[in-house]
Write an enzyme that holds these catalytic residues in place. Structure first.
Site, mmCIF file in Angstrom:
data_model
loop_
_atom_site.group_PDB
_atom_site.id
_atom_site.type_symbol
_atom_site.label_atom_id
_atom_site.label_comp_id
_atom_site.label_asym_id
_atom_site.label_seq_id
_atom_site.Cartn_x
_atom_site.Cartn_y
_atom_site.Cartn_z
ATOM 1 N N LYS A 110 -0.458 -1.997 -1.857
ATOM 2 C CA LYS A 110 -1.000 -2.674 -0.685
ATOM 3 C C LYS A 110 -2.259 -1.947 -0.235
ATOM 4 O O LYS A 110 -2.556 -0.867 -0.707
ATOM 5 C CB LYS A 110 0.031 -2.687 0.455
ATOM 6 C CG LYS A 110 1.185 -3.638 0.161
ATOM 7 C CD LYS A 110 2.216 -3.712 1.274
ATOM 8 C CE LYS A 110 1.681 -3.902 2.655
ATOM 9 N NZ LYS A 110 0.766 -5.054 2.830
ATOM 10 N N GLY A 111 -2.984 -2.579 0.679
ATOM 11 C CA GLY A 111 -4.173 -1.928 1.225
ATOM 12 C C GLY A 111 -5.469 -2.596 0.827
ATOM 13 O O GLY A 111 -6.550 -2.074 1.111
ATOM 14 N N LYS B 92 0.341 -12.249 -7.689
ATOM 15 C CA LYS B 92 0.560 -10.849 -7.308
ATOM 16 C C LYS B 92 1.681 -10.186 -8.116
ATOM 17 O O LYS B 92 1.852 -8.973 -8.063
ATOM 18 C CB LYS B 92 0.913 -10.763 -5.811
ATOM 19 C CG LYS B 92 -0.079 -11.451 -4.877
ATOM 20 C CD LYS B 92 -1.378 -10.712 -4.853
ATOM 21 C CE LYS B 92 -2.419 -11.287 -3.902
ATOM 22 N NZ LYS B 92 -2.040 -11.389 -2.523
ATOM 23 N N GLU C 203 0.407 -0.395 8.035
ATOM 24 C CA GLU C 203 1.431 -1.256 7.411
ATOM 25 C C GLU C 203 2.630 -0.427 6.972
ATOM 26 O O GLU C 203 3.786 -0.837 7.143
ATOM 27 C CB GLU C 203 0.832 -1.987 6.201
ATOM 28 C CG GLU C 203 -0.153 -3.078 6.606
ATOM 29 C CD GLU C 203 -0.920 -3.681 5.442
ATOM 30 O OE1 GLU C 203 -1.456 -4.772 5.613
ATOM 31 O OE2 GLU C 203 -0.995 -3.064 4.366
ATOM 32 N N THR D 42 -2.087 -13.890 3.710
ATOM 33 C CA THR D 42 -0.703 -14.391 3.704
ATOM 34 C C THR D 42 -0.032 -14.066 5.045
ATOM 35 O O THR D 42 0.667 -14.910 5.625
ATOM 36 C CB THR D 42 0.084 -13.777 2.532
ATOM 37 O OG1 THR D 42 -0.723 -13.821 1.360
ATOM 38 C CG2 THR D 42 1.381 -14.519 2.293
HETATM 39 C C1 5RP Z 1 -3.783 -5.381 3.647
HETATM 40 C C2 5RP Z 1 -2.736 -5.663 2.641
HETATM 41 C C3 5RP Z 1 -2.438 -7.089 2.338
HETATM 42 O O1 5RP Z 1 -1.080 -7.325 2.526
HETATM 43 C C4 5RP Z 1 -2.802 -7.356 0.913
HETATM 44 O O2 5RP Z 1 -4.168 -7.011 0.720
HETATM 45 C C5 5RP Z 1 -2.586 -8.824 0.530
HETATM 46 O O3 5RP Z 1 -3.504 -9.628 1.202
HETATM 47 P P1 5RP Z 1 -3.564 -11.203 0.990
HETATM 48 O O4 5RP Z 1 -2.324 -11.773 1.575
HETATM 49 O O5 5RP Z 1 -4.811 -11.616 1.732
HETATM 50 O O6 5RP Z 1 -3.678 -11.453 -0.482
HETATM 51 O O7 5RP Z 1 -2.108 -4.792 2.077
HETATM 52 O O8 5RP Z 1 -4.011 -4.012 3.792
#
Ligand code: 5RP
Length: 227
Positions: A102-103, A129, A111, A36
């Site tokens: 997150k992570g 989400k 972040e 994203t």
């Molecule tokens: C990375 C993160 C990302 O924001 C989280 O994994 C969401 O990723 P995506 O937008 O690909 O679903 O925390 O460390």
């Protein structure tokens, strides 16, 4: 509702574009990590290139930094810009109180630092989400030396530690550390667990996050903003 890969990409993209509308000329921006956040970075790059937007950015991962540079965005360090106007990032889960995990991409330490250095934190996510309560594994960045004792402490807190792998080897973060994904089931008290995890020696950072200012949720019908 069953969403295809294409639907999810659409929802991520419209959420990202909605969040980028908050970016103003002259701002210093924190750039998140993940699929994203990549839509966010590409849109900011487009505005820089085609609409003369002047911004400076700090990236939360090497991957986001490379993409930002490729898109023509000026990338700085936190040493150069310790306070940012706005940070836009994705998330793995957001609950009804806007607590977040997150992570998933293993970038949550940077972040969190970039988010806490920003006057406003804006999150862009697809609708999958959004959950009533956080219940996915919590990514924890750990000093490799401390893997075993940190795992013992996670078990004492009622969690199940799983070392994140990349092929046959442990996943290594941009900071040279490992990730333990800790399963605590449904989180009844995310704030309390966050505090306990922070006190374990060897834990660099866990993926339970502060409440953002806004969450832009991409849905097939449009974008909903949660505050
Ligand atoms: C990375 C993160 C990302 O924001 C989280 O994994 C969401 O990723 P995506 O937008 O690909 O679903 O925390 O460390």
């Amino acid at each position: 509702m069953d969403l295809s890969e294409i639907d999810l990409e659409y929802e991520k993209r419209i959420a990202a574009l909605s969040a980028v509308k908050l970016v103003e000329n002259g701002m210093d921006i924190g750039l998140g990590t993940g699929s994203t956040a990549e839509f966010v970075i590409k849109e900011i790059g487009y505005l820089v290139k085609h609409e003369g937007l002047e911004i400076r950015a700090v990236a939360t991962s090497k991957r986001s930094e490379r993409l930002a540079i490729d898109c023509g965005v000026e990338v700085k360090t936190l040493d150069e810009i310790p306070t940012l106007d706005l940070c836009i990032d994705g998330a793995d889960q957001v609950d009804s109180g806007l607590n977040m995990i997150k992570g998933g991409g293993g970038a949550h330490t940077r972040e969190k630092i970039v988010a806490s250095s920003s006057k406003r934190l804006i999150i862009a996510v697809d609708e999958t989400k959004i959950v009533p309560s956080l219940n996915r594994t919590i990514p924890i960045e750990v000093l490799p030396f401390a893997q075993a004792p940190v795992s013992v402490q996670i078990k004492k807190l009622g969690g199940t530690p799983i070392l994140r792998m990349e092929g046959d080897s442990p996943f290594i973060t941009d900071n040279g550390n490992i990730i333990i994904d800790a399963d605590f089931g449904v989180l009844k008290d995310p704030g309390g667990l966050a505090m306990r995890l922070s006190t374990i020696p060897g834990v660099l950072e866990h993926g339970i996050f502060m409440r953002p200012d806004e969450v832009h949720v991409g849905e097939m019908e449009g974008v909903r903003v949660l505050r």
